[in-house]
Design an enzyme around this catalytic site. Structure first.
Site, PDB file in Angstrom:
ATOM      1  N   ALA A  19      52.526  37.593  40.959  1.00  0.00           N
ATOM      2  CA  ALA A  19      52.189  37.454  42.377  1.00  0.00           C
ATOM      3  C   ALA A  19      50.679  37.543  42.517  1.00  0.00           C
ATOM      4  O   ALA A  19      50.091  38.601  42.314  1.00  0.00           O
ATOM      5  CB  ALA A  19      52.869  38.544  43.189  1.00  0.00           C
ATOM      6  N   MET A  20      50.037  36.433  42.854  1.00  0.00           N
ATOM      7  CA  MET A  20      48.579  36.357  42.901  1.00  0.00           C
ATOM      8  C   MET A  20      48.097  36.296  44.350  1.00  0.00           C
ATOM      9  O   MET A  20      48.332  35.313  45.050  1.00  0.00           O
ATOM     10  CB  MET A  20      48.084  35.150  42.114  1.00  0.00           C
ATOM     11  CG  MET A  20      48.466  35.174  40.638  1.00  0.00           C
ATOM     12  SD  MET A  20      47.814  33.754  39.723  1.00  0.00           S
ATOM     13  CE  MET A  20      46.034  34.083  39.797  1.00  0.00           C
TER      14      MET A  20
ATOM     15  N   GLY B 295      49.612  43.164  40.589  1.00  0.00           N
ATOM     16  CA  GLY B 295      48.395  43.868  40.202  1.00  0.00           C
ATOM     17  C   GLY B 295      48.274  45.244  40.815  1.00  0.00           C
ATOM     18  O   GLY B 295      47.173  45.801  40.878  1.00  0.00           O
TER      19      GLY B 295
ATOM     20  N   CYS C  51      55.742  44.544  54.038  1.00  0.00           N
ATOM     21  CA  CYS C  51      55.569  43.280  53.320  1.00  0.00           C
ATOM     22  C   CYS C  51      56.077  43.405  51.888  1.00  0.00           C
ATOM     23  O   CYS C  51      56.776  42.524  51.381  1.00  0.00           O
ATOM     24  CB  CYS C  51      54.101  42.869  53.345  1.00  0.00           C
ATOM     25  SG  CYS C  51      53.760  41.305  52.499  1.00  0.00           S
TER      26      CYS C  51
ATOM     27  N   CYS D 161      46.101  42.019  56.790  1.00  0.00           N
ATOM     28  CA  CYS D 161      45.763  40.618  56.559  1.00  0.00           C
ATOM     29  C   CYS D 161      45.821  39.749  57.809  1.00  0.00           C
ATOM     30  O   CYS D 161      44.990  38.860  57.990  1.00  0.00           O
ATOM     31  CB  CYS D 161      46.650  40.033  55.460  1.00  0.00           C
ATOM     32  SG  CYS D 161      48.424  40.017  55.857  1.00  0.00           S
TER      33      CYS D 161
ATOM     34  N   GLY E 223      44.937  36.390  45.154  1.00  0.00           N
ATOM     35  CA  GLY E 223      43.587  35.842  45.175  1.00  0.00           C
ATOM     36  C   GLY E 223      42.526  36.889  44.935  1.00  0.00           C
ATOM     37  O   GLY E 223      41.336  36.580  44.904  1.00  0.00           O
ATOM     38  N   GLY E 224      42.938  38.140  44.761  1.00  0.00           N
ATOM     39  CA  GLY E 224      42.007  39.230  44.502  1.00  0.00           C
ATOM     40  C   GLY E 224      41.793  39.472  43.023  1.00  0.00           C
ATOM     41  O   GLY E 224      42.376  38.803  42.166  1.00  0.00           O
ATOM     42  N   VAL E 225      40.958  40.453  42.720  1.00  0.00           N
ATOM     43  CA  VAL E 225      40.599  40.750  41.336  1.00  0.00           C
ATOM     44  C   VAL E 225      41.804  41.242  40.544  1.00  0.00           C
ATOM     45  O   VAL E 225      42.051  40.789  39.417  1.00  0.00           O
ATOM     46  CB  VAL E 225      39.470  41.798  41.287  1.00  0.00           C
ATOM     47  CG1 VAL E 225      39.138  42.169  39.846  1.00  0.00           C
ATOM     48  CG2 VAL E 225      38.234  41.295  42.004  1.00  0.00           C
ATOM     49  N   ASP E 226      42.557  42.163  41.095  1.00  0.00           N
ATOM     50  CA  ASP E 226      43.604  42.839  40.333  1.00  0.00           C
ATOM     51  C   ASP E 226      44.712  41.893  39.885  1.00  0.00           C
ATOM     52  O   ASP E 226      45.060  41.850  38.702  1.00  0.00           O
ATOM     53  CB  ASP E 226      44.183  43.986  41.160  1.00  0.00           C
ATOM     54  CG  ASP E 226      43.125  44.993  41.565  1.00  0.00           C
ATOM     55  OD1 ASP E 226      42.236  45.274  40.741  1.00  0.00           O
ATOM     56  OD2 ASP E 226      43.167  45.474  42.710  1.00  0.00           O
ATOM     57  N   SER E 227      45.277  41.141  40.810  1.00  0.00           N
ATOM     58  CA  SER E 227      46.364  40.239  40.432  1.00  0.00           C
ATOM     59  C   SER E 227      45.855  39.098  39.557  1.00  0.00           C
ATOM     60  O   SER E 227      46.578  38.619  38.674  1.00  0.00           O
ATOM     61  CB  SER E 227      47.068  39.687  41.677  1.00  0.00           C
ATOM     62  OG  SER E 227      46.168  39.007  42.526  1.00  0.00           O
TER      63      SER E 227
END
Length: 367
Positions: free
Chosen positions: A24-25, A139, A115, A211, A27-31
């Site tokens: 599950a991405m 992530g 969520c 968000c 768009g952040g650094v962790d994922s």
């Protein structure tokens, strides 16, 4: 550098090259690093980003259109497939509407938990299974250990980034399919790994905001549910009218700023009454409690809470370091929590997450 990021096999008795992992991405650094790391370790990675709402600002949130572009770029650089799934309808119905409803009930919601509960770990997990993937990876900074067919969940090694509070509602059945490869690492090292992979998101700020809230809660609620904003009275603890407010959705228990009243001593929001549309304010002494009730408990331990009580540590908000407490079970999946040696602001709608040391036992919603 990869030698510093060793992780145990994510699927028992299955090699990485034989394991399909949906990541599950956001768009952040962790994922992004989770996906890139697994790809480098030989896993068959499929990146998926959820389109949850229409927001192109990308300021301090996640899962907006700019974040989708970042996730796609990371997948392209690393060389694994990426897809976007449109979940706007279910997100609106089960997260945004619940967010507004909860505020209208005089409570303070946590949409990120909702969520995770219904969109990511229900719908996305089902989509993952439909792809015949072996696991769904995120992530999140949390640790999960499987031993003798039991699942144990622990807070992250990086205590400053620990996200176990936001995942308390994740069920055992969901946890069987979920993997959290970053739980044993610190955020600083994850950023270094992003730089090592030459990912363009290496220095991207962490998401801070809800968000779908573009500016303020009030404006978001007024736009989506205009009838939620109703004027009413501000009263003291004796019932005397002190002034008026523009809607109880603008307040949360414990709030001090923005009440709109002048007083010799600071005033705090003590109670929100949606039936009378009244906001009760008072001094801080009237705010602090050492007893609370929780409902809709998600319990991750085989042994039930004993009727004699269970000594635990509880967190009443994500930034809370934790308080010692005794939990007593009630009927209908509810419990009473008695705080030991401390008094806290108790906010209905927030989560009370229960720990034994750094092991998360479960939690419930403050009611």
């Amino acid at each position: 550098m990869l030698n510093d990021f060793k992780i145990d096999p994510l699927v028992k008795n299955k090699s990485p090259s034989a394991t399909t992992a949906v990541v599950a991405m956001s768009g952040g650094v962790d994922s992004s690093v989770a996906a890139a790391l697994l790809h480098k370790l030989g896993y068959k990675v499929i990146g998926i980003t959820l389109q949850l709402y229409n927001n192109t600002t990308g300021k301090g949130a996640c899962c907006g259109s700019l974040d989708t572009q970042d996730a796609k770029q990371v997948a392209s650089i690393m060389g694994f497939p990426h897809y976007t799934l449109n979940y706007e309808k279910v997100f609106k119905e089960e997260v945004i509407d619940d967010f507004i409803d909860t505020y209208m009930q005089g409570k303070t919601p946590i949409p990120c938990i909702k969520c995770n509960q219904v969109v990511k770990f229900r719908d996305l997990l089902n989509a993952t299974k439909s792809l015949d993937a072996d696991i769904l990876v995120t992530g999140h900074y949390i640790r999960k250990i499987e031993q003798d067919d039991d699942i144990y969940v622990y807070s992250s090694k990086d205590t400053k980034k620990d996200q176990s509070y936001f995942l308390f509602a994740t069920t055992i059945e969901q946890l069987k399919f979920l993997r959290f490869p970053l739980g044993n690492f610190h955020k600083d090292n994850i950023r270094k790994l992003a730089e090592h992979f030459n990912l363009p998101i290496a220095n991207k700020p962490d998401s801070q905001n809800i968000c779908f809230v573009a500016d303020t809660y009030k404006n978001t609620i007024a736009q989506l549910r205009p009838n939620a904003i109703k004027k009413g009275n501000i009263i003291d603890t004796s019932g005397n009218i002190l002034g008026q407010h523009d809607g109880i959705v603008n307040f949360t228990i414990g709030q001090r700023r923005g009440i709109g009243l002048s007083s010799k001593e600071p005033l705090y929001v003590i109670k929100l009454n949606p039936d009378t549309n009244e906001v009760t304010v008072g001094h801080k002494s009237a705010l602090l409690q050492n007893k609370l009730h929780i409902e809709k408990i998600n319990w991750l331990v085989k042994d039930k809470i004993p009727h004699t009580g269970l000594n635990v540590k509880v967190k009443l908000r994500s930034s809370h370091s934790g308080s010692t407490a005794i939990v007593y079970p009630n009927d209908n999946n509810k419990a009473t929590v008695l705080l030991q040696d401390t008094y806290c602001t108790v906010t209905p709608g927030q989560a009370c997450v229960i720990y034994d040391g750094d092991r998360m036992l479960g939690g419930g919603w403050i009611c």
